[in-house]
Design an enzyme around this catalytic site. Structure first.
Site, PDB file in Angstrom:
ATOM      1  N   GLY A  13      34.284  43.599 -21.672  1.00 41.25           N
ATOM      2  CA  GLY A  13      33.423  44.714 -22.077  1.00 41.25           C
ATOM      3  C   GLY A  13      33.390  44.890 -23.589  1.00 41.25           C
ATOM      4  O   GLY A  13      34.093  44.194 -24.334  1.00 41.25           O
ATOM      5  N   SER A  41      33.766  38.443 -13.573  1.00 36.99           N
ATOM      6  CA  SER A  41      34.008  37.828 -14.884  1.00 36.99           C
ATOM      7  C   SER A  41      35.170  36.845 -14.869  1.00 36.99           C
ATOM      8  O   SER A  41      35.466  36.211 -15.891  1.00 36.99           O
ATOM      9  CB  SER A  41      34.297  38.915 -15.923  1.00 36.99           C
ATOM     10  OG  SER A  41      33.152  39.724 -16.111  1.00 36.99           O
ATOM     11  N   ARG A 101      43.653  61.719 -18.864  1.00 35.13           N
ATOM     12  CA  ARG A 101      43.816  62.417 -20.142  1.00 35.13           C
ATOM     13  C   ARG A 101      44.346  63.833 -20.013  1.00 35.13           C
ATOM     14  O   ARG A 101      45.109  64.284 -20.850  1.00 35.13           O
ATOM     15  CB  ARG A 101      42.480  62.447 -20.893  1.00 35.13           C
ATOM     16  CG  ARG A 101      42.081  61.096 -21.444  1.00 35.13           C
ATOM     17  CD  ARG A 101      40.790  61.221 -22.238  1.00 35.13           C
ATOM     18  NE  ARG A 101      40.250  59.916 -22.554  1.00 35.13           N
ATOM     19  CZ  ARG A 101      38.941  59.660 -22.649  1.00 35.13           C
ATOM     20  NH1 ARG A 101      38.053  60.624 -22.443  1.00 35.13           N
ATOM     21  NH2 ARG A 101      38.527  58.454 -22.953  1.00 35.13           N
ATOM     22  N   CYS A 130      36.295  59.110 -27.552  1.00 34.53           N
ATOM     23  CA  CYS A 130      35.889  58.667 -28.888  1.00 34.53           C
ATOM     24  C   CYS A 130      35.541  59.821 -29.831  1.00 34.53           C
ATOM     25  O   CYS A 130      36.002  59.883 -30.969  1.00 34.53           O
ATOM     26  CB  CYS A 130      34.690  57.729 -28.778  1.00 34.53           C
ATOM     27  SG  CYS A 130      33.420  58.291 -27.631  1.00 34.53           S
ATOM     28  N   GLY A 161      28.788  53.751 -27.116  1.00 35.27           N
ATOM     29  CA  GLY A 161      29.704  54.580 -26.340  1.00 35.27           C
ATOM     30  C   GLY A 161      29.476  54.448 -24.846  1.00 35.27           C
ATOM     31  O   GLY A 161      30.362  54.749 -24.044  1.00 35.27           O
ATOM     32  N   ARG A 230      23.396  62.039 -27.507  1.00 31.27           N
ATOM     33  CA  ARG A 230      23.249  60.593 -27.709  1.00 31.27           C
ATOM     34  C   ARG A 230      22.061  60.369 -28.635  1.00 31.27           C
ATOM     35  O   ARG A 230      20.984  60.935 -28.421  1.00 31.27           O
ATOM     36  CB  ARG A 230      22.992  59.922 -26.360  1.00 31.27           C
ATOM     37  CG  ARG A 230      23.075  58.406 -26.401  1.00 31.27           C
ATOM     38  CD  ARG A 230      24.480  57.889 -26.527  1.00 31.27           C
ATOM     39  NE  ARG A 230      25.285  58.109 -25.342  1.00 31.27           N
ATOM     40  CZ  ARG A 230      26.607  57.913 -25.315  1.00 31.27           C
ATOM     41  NH1 ARG A 230      27.270  57.517 -26.399  1.00 31.27           N
ATOM     42  NH2 ARG A 230      27.290  58.139 -24.208  1.00 31.27           N
ATOM     43  N   HIS A 237      29.762  57.146 -34.369  1.00 26.66           N
ATOM     44  CA  HIS A 237      29.470  58.533 -33.989  1.00 26.66           C
ATOM     45  C   HIS A 237      29.535  59.402 -35.244  1.00 26.66           C
ATOM     46  O   HIS A 237      30.473  59.282 -36.043  1.00 26.66           O
ATOM     47  CB  HIS A 237      30.524  59.062 -33.013  1.00 26.66           C
ATOM     48  CG  HIS A 237      30.453  58.502 -31.631  1.00 26.66           C
ATOM     49  ND1 HIS A 237      29.472  57.641 -31.205  1.00 26.66           N
ATOM     50  CD2 HIS A 237      31.253  58.725 -30.556  1.00 26.66           C
ATOM     51  CE1 HIS A 237      29.682  57.346 -29.922  1.00 26.66           C
ATOM     52  NE2 HIS A 237      30.752  57.983 -29.513  1.00 26.66           N
TER      53      HIS A 237
END
Lengths: 334, 334
Positions: A13, A41, A101, A130, A161, A230, A237
């Site tokens: 990725g 992959s 998180r 991010c 992102g 976005r 960013h």
């Protein structure tokens, strides 16, 4: 010198590829690299440290090997399933998804802010969102010195992102193609919609910024709101950050704080058109701060413009920095 | 039916062209059109109301004709010089530049907010800044009902706000060309820089949003700050607006207010991905409001996402609406 066995999950990725690049750049001494990805992959080759390594399909036995740490960036559901398996086998997982998180047993770490928290892990360390990482790197010295009372975030977030799907939608959209990933065109457009909407009208991205900022600062009194957007930018960013501090500040002291803040590059000479942009930050590791102004609309108000590469400091670089913290502390004993 | 003689100054520019289109669409009864521009554009033809009209070079005698009103959109210095000349000859000037906006003798008008102010003109009426117009249209019913205490603006502004130069820089930039107008690339980038920087670090665009909002609402107690940002969008400004009201509100009442607000289209069903974007607004007249959420970080806090076409409601449409106010009030007597 000790060398480490490292797994990269989601190795094909956008973030996984960058993680391997940053591991090289930061000269993390890697003995064996284990690039892992979905079965689709498997068998692909990646080049790392001058050698070819074969991508293996992620399975429940992938972590039976002698692996020191694993950098995960393969989405929340992959992390939810495989991070605990890896951790149970003694692998320290640094997970770039949002899965863990807010788990109270999982440290959420931005080394410039709370490096020590990484050491209290139980096998999983979360890499923050991010847009949160770059904000807290810039806000850390301000919070330390003056105490942050309230933050209003408005973001300008790059399509990378969303990984390669986001990049394809922007590049295709510029050529006139309909979006395949975003619900609306992103080319020549701004979408106030990142991650999914929740019941109270906020997106999960907005809620992440609010909750993760508090957790990283370990300060649940900070009042925060966010609007995340976005924009048709590939990498980098940008954030319009409005802050109220508890204690009064001199603007010149904020400039001084930023000029010596860890991982921060101060770019703020508007009279010479010096301010950071996404293209300034693209493919670099620092967090850039500019447009520092007193906000005259409120007591102790401050406006900042904060920019970073979302794939580097916002993801890969921060994850590798966390690994470096663990290495420096001699966590991996062999 | 009365018919009017109308000058359009800056008739070959992006806004001037749109002004003529909106005059037609709104069926303003025009007897004679006088398209004016710099000497460079003199002799060009424009089509209006099915006829060809020849662009004349703007000179000090251009307004010696029998003209009812003139729509100016040719930059501040042209307005500064020629608006007073036109006004001295009995022409009512509706000026899209920033030259007279903060002049206490010049009304600054958004018809949905302060139409009556247009009637107290002394020959010049100012059309506000694009980013201000759409904000006050959305905020007006909220201010009336609850009183606005503070506003934090962060904008996402289209390149057409810089006229054809901005459009060329974005279109050229996408093809890999260096910018000719902006100080940095705008393609795939966001520039926190609109209009020039002033001594306190704010841009003039940011100061316009602060000062013009107060003047239009005739309320100099509203605390306002702004960060204005150019984004790689062709048409349509988007705004993240954070508001604190004086009186408490129910969120459902804000939805009701927006659903019936003049010139506002409420687009706010996030569960169906319904929210406005620049492409929603492009080449349409309304102001679109979505992403309405309570801001939990402060008492009586509210977040809004407000979008409009900067060339239409942000410039041409608002100017023509001001002319319509004057027509409706029978200001032009002949």
């Amino acid at each position: 010198m000790k060398k480490y066995n490292v797994a990269v999950v989601g190795a094909t990725g956008v973030v996984g590829t960058k993680m391997m690049q940053v591991l090289e750049e930061q000269k993390i001494p890697v003995e064996n690299l284990y690039p892992m990805a979905s079965a689709r992959s498997a068998g692909k080759k990646v080049v790392f440290d001058g050698r070819e390594w074969t991508v293996e399909a992620l399975t429940e036995s992938s972590f039976d090997k002698d692996i020191d740490f694993a950098l995960f960036s393969a989405g929340g559901s992959t992390s939810l399933k495989y991070s605990p398996i890896a951790a149970s086998k003694g692998v320290i997982v640094i997970d770039n998804s949002s899965a863990f998180r807010m788990d109270k047993d999982v440290p959420l770490v931005v080394p410039e802010v709370n490096a020590k928290a990484a050491l209290s892990n139980k096998g999983i360390i979360a890499n923050p969102n991010c847009s949160t990482i770059q904000a807290v790197v810039a806000l850390k010295p301000i919070h330390d010195q003056y105490g942050i009372k309230r933050i209003v975030y408005s973001t300008y977030q790059a399509v990378s992102g969303s990984g390669s799907q986001g990049i394809r939608d922007l590049e295709g959209g510029i050529k006139g193609e309909a979006p395949a990933f975003y619900p609306k065109a992103i080319a020549y457009n701004c979408l106030p919609h990142i991650d999914v909407f929740t019941e109270n009208g906020y997106t999960k991205e907005e809620i992440k910024m609010i909750n993760e900022t508090r957790k990283i600062f370990d300060d649940y009194e900070i009042a925060i709101t966010a609007t995340t957007v976005r924009v048709p930018v590939l990498y980098g960013h940008s954030e319009s950050i409005n802050v109220e501090t508890k204690k009064p500040f001199e603007l010149s002291d904020i400039f001084k704080l930023m000029s010596k803040a860890e991982s921060v590059i101060l770019m703020d000479k508007p009279e010479e058109n010096i301010y950071p942009t996404a293209l300034t930050a693209a493919d670099t590791d620092p967090v850039y701060v500019g447009r520092i102004r007193r906000d005259f609309s409120v007591e102790n108000g401050l406006n900042l413009w904060v920019v970073a590469d979302n794939i580097r400091k916002g993801a890969a670089t921060n994850a590798v920095q966390i690994a470096q913290v663990l290495i420096n502390e001699g966590v991996f004993g062999r």
